[in-house]
Scaffold this active site. Structure first.
Site, PDB file in Angstrom:
ATOM      1  N   LYS A  32      -6.124  -3.898   2.361  1.00  0.00           N
ATOM      2  CA  LYS A  32      -5.550  -5.225   2.081  1.00  0.00           C
ATOM      3  C   LYS A  32      -4.038  -5.119   1.962  1.00  0.00           C
ATOM      4  CE  LYS A  32      -6.462  -4.332  -2.773  1.00  0.00           C
ATOM      5  NZ  LYS A  32      -7.425  -4.506  -3.887  1.00  0.00           N
ATOM      6  N   ARG A  39     -12.370 -11.743 -13.469  1.00  0.00           N
ATOM      7  CA  ARG A  39     -11.374 -12.124 -12.471  1.00  0.00           C
ATOM      8  C   ARG A  39     -12.107 -12.853 -11.359  1.00  0.00           C
ATOM      9  NH1 ARG A  39      -7.801  -7.642  -9.303  1.00  0.00           N
ATOM     10  NH2 ARG A  39      -9.870  -7.282  -8.443  1.00  0.00           N
ATOM     11  N   TYR A  53      28.533  -6.170  -6.172  1.00  0.00           N
ATOM     12  CA  TYR A  53      28.536  -7.438  -6.895  1.00  0.00           C
ATOM     13  C   TYR A  53      28.789  -7.228  -8.380  1.00  0.00           C
ATOM     14  CZ  TYR A  53      26.680 -10.219  -3.008  1.00  0.00           C
ATOM     15  OH  TYR A  53      26.515 -10.886  -1.830  1.00  0.00           O
TER      16      TYR A  53
HETATM   17  C1  PLP Z   1      -7.766  -3.245  -4.269  1.00  0.00           C
HETATM   18  C2  PLP Z   1      -9.186  -2.956  -4.512  1.00  0.00           C
HETATM   19  C3  PLP Z   1      -9.677  -1.652  -4.428  1.00  0.00           C
HETATM   20  C4  PLP Z   1      -8.780  -0.444  -4.260  1.00  0.00           C
HETATM   21  O1  PLP Z   1      -8.220  -0.137  -5.536  1.00  0.00           O
HETATM   22  P1  PLP Z   1      -7.243   1.121  -5.750  1.00  0.00           P
HETATM   23  O2  PLP Z   1      -6.993   1.101  -7.219  1.00  0.00           O
HETATM   24  O3  PLP Z   1      -6.012   0.834  -4.965  1.00  0.00           O
HETATM   25  O4  PLP Z   1      -7.943   2.319  -5.279  1.00  0.00           O
HETATM   26  C5  PLP Z   1     -11.046  -1.465  -4.533  1.00  0.00           C
HETATM   27  N1  PLP Z   1     -11.882  -2.505  -4.752  1.00  0.00           N
HETATM   28  C6  PLP Z   1     -11.438  -3.776  -4.873  1.00  0.00           C
HETATM   29  C7  PLP Z   1     -12.397  -4.870  -5.121  1.00  0.00           C
HETATM   30  C8  PLP Z   1     -10.082  -4.047  -4.775  1.00  0.00           C
HETATM   31  O5  PLP Z   1      -9.637  -5.297  -4.921  1.00  0.00           O
END
Ligand code: PLP
Length: 349
Positions: free
Chosen positions: A41, A136, A252
Site C-alpha cells: 500500500k 479501527r 530562510y
Molecule cells: C499496513 C498493514 C500491514 C503491514 O504492517 P507493517 O507494520 O508495515 O508490517 C499489515 N496488515 C494490515 C491490515 C495493514 O494495514
C-alpha cells in the site's frame, strides 16, 4: 508539438533490490510454516510499486495488500495476478464493487454493510477483516453471526495487531480473541501478523503473514534488528557550491550564521520531497564517506550543507541522505513508517 522527455532527475531514490528480496526471504523464513505476503500500500511505502512488486514476485511473494482501489492498477501492471491482490479498505461504494468484479481483485470485507454491498452485486471470493481490539476498521466480533457474513466466500480471515512492536499483553489478548473467532468463520486461510507480529512467534503466524515496514528495511522491534537490510537511499544533486564569510547567514529566517569561513553546497532536496525541517537540527548528508551537516532551514526545494571538509565536491555531484531507518527516526523524531511514506513524487524511482 510533442513534449520532450524530461532530463534526468536531480533526485533519485536508489532501491537496493537484492536487499528487498533478501528481506522478504528472511521474513518468509521467520514466518515458519506460514507464507509471507507483502503490504505494498501507499506505493510500496513510498518506494514505488512498479519497481518493488516485480522483485517481490521474483523472490516468491504471492499475496499483496493495498489499501485503496486506486492502488490496484500499478500492482497489476507490475505483474501480480488479480486474485493475489487484496484491497484492505474493502468495498465502500457500488463503484468499488464493480471495479472489484471487473478486475478480479479481491476485497477485504470489513463490515456487514460491505458484505451486503458485495452480495448485492453477486459477490464472489473475498477476504474478511475482523477487529479484535484495535477499533479501527474491521468487523466487530458481535457481527460475526450476521447472515451476510455467513454467506461470504472467504479466502483469508484476518485481523490486525495494534501494538505488535510493544511489550504489552494486548497482542496476546488479540491472538486469543482471533483464535476463538476464526473457528466461527468458514475461510480457507487465516492471517494476523504484520512485520512486528512475525517476531512474536509461531502462534501468530497462521497461514500467511503481512509484512510491510520490515520488507523495506524498517526495524519495528529489536528482535528483527539483525535480520533486515536497508532498501531505500535518497540521493540529491549539488546545484551550487559557494564560499561564505564568517558571520554570513544561511537560508530562510537566517537561523544559521557561519561560525567561520565556510564552503557550502546547495542540494536539490527539500521538504516537498520529504526532507522535513526536522532534519535541519541534527541532520547531515553523506558524500564519499564524509558527513556534511545540514545548515540553516530546510526550504521547499533545497537544503544547504557545510562541505568545507569535502573540497573536491562539485556541482553535479550526488549526495546521499542517510536513510538507515532506525537512526533516521532518532534524528528526525519521525516514525520509520513516516520516513518512507513521505518521500515525494520528484524522486526518480
Ligand atoms: C499496513 C498493514 C500491514 C503491514 O504492517 P507493517 O507494520 O508495515 O508490517 C499489515 N496488515 C494490515 C491490515 C495493514 O494495514
Amino acid at each position: 508539438m510533442t513534449i520532450p522527455e524530461p532530463p534526468p532527475a536531480t533526485l533519485r531514490l536508489k532501491i537496493d533490490h537484492a536487499a528487498l528480496a533478501a528481506n522478504w526471504r528472511t521474513l518468509d523464513r521467520l514466518s515458519g510454516g506460514a507464507n509471507a505476503g507483502a503490504a505494498v500500500k501507499a506505493d510500496a511505502y513510498g518506494l514505488g510499486v512498479t519497481s518493488v512488486v516485480p522483485t517481490l514476485l521474483a523472490a516468491g511473494a504471492r499475496q499483496f495488500f493495498v489499501a485503496h482501489w486506486s492502488e490496484v492498477a500499478p500492482v497489476l501492471a507490475a505483474g501480480a495476478p488479480p486474485d493475489q491482490i487484496a484491497v484492505l479498505h474493502g468495498v465502500n461504494t457500488p463503484e468499488d464493487v464493480a471495479y472489484a468484479r471487473a478486475s478480479g481483485v479481491v476485497p477485504v470485507i470489513n463490515s456487514v454493510r460491505q458484505a451486503a454491498l458485495w452480495h448485492e452485486a453477486g459477490g464472489g471470493l473475498c477476504h474478511l477483516m475482523i477487529d479484535t481490539g484495535m477499533n479501527r476498521l474491521g468487523l466487530p466480533p458481535t457481527d460475526i453471526g450476521d447472515p451476510a457474513i455467513g454467506a461470504l466466500d472467504i479466502d483469508i480471515v484476518m485481523s490486525h495487531l495494534a501494538s505488535a512492536e510493544d511489550d504489552t499483553d494486548q497482542s496476546a489478548q488479540q491472538l486469543d480473541l482471533f483464535r476463538s473467532l476464526r473457528t466461527g468463520v468458514a475461510a480457507r486461510r487465516a492471517s494476523l501478523a504484520n512485520s512486528a507480529g512475525i517476531a512474536l512467534g509461531s502462534a501468530y503466524h497462521f497461514d500467511i503473514t503481512r509484512p510491510g515496514l520490515a520488507l523495506y528495511g524498517g526495524v519495528p522491534c529489536a528482535a528483527l534488528g539483525g535480520d533486515l537490510a536497508q532498501v531505500a537511499c535518497p540521493q540529491a544533486m549539488v546545484m551550487q557550491v559557494r564560499s561564505i564569510a564568517q558571520g554570513a547567514p544561511v537560508g530562510y529566517n537566517a537561523t544559521f550564521h557561519a561560525p567561520r569561513p565556510m564552503r557550502t553546497a546547495t542540494l536539490s532536496l527539500g521538504y516537498a520531497d520529504g526532507a522535513l525541517r526536522c532534519w535541519g537540527e541534527q541532520g547531515s548528508v553523506q558524500y564519499a564517506g564524509r558527513e556534511l551537516k545540514i545548515i540553516g532551514r530546510v526550504s521547499m526545494d533545497m537544503i544547504v550543507v557545510d562541505c568545507t571538509e569535502a573540497p573536491e565536491l562539485t556541482e553535479g555531484d550526488f549526495c546521499d541522505l542517510p536513510y538507515s531507518l532506525v537512526a533516521a527516526a532518532e534524528i528526525t523524531g519521525l516514525s520509520q513508517y513516516e520516513l518512507l511514506t513521505l518521500l515525494g513524487r520528484r524522486f526518480a524511482r
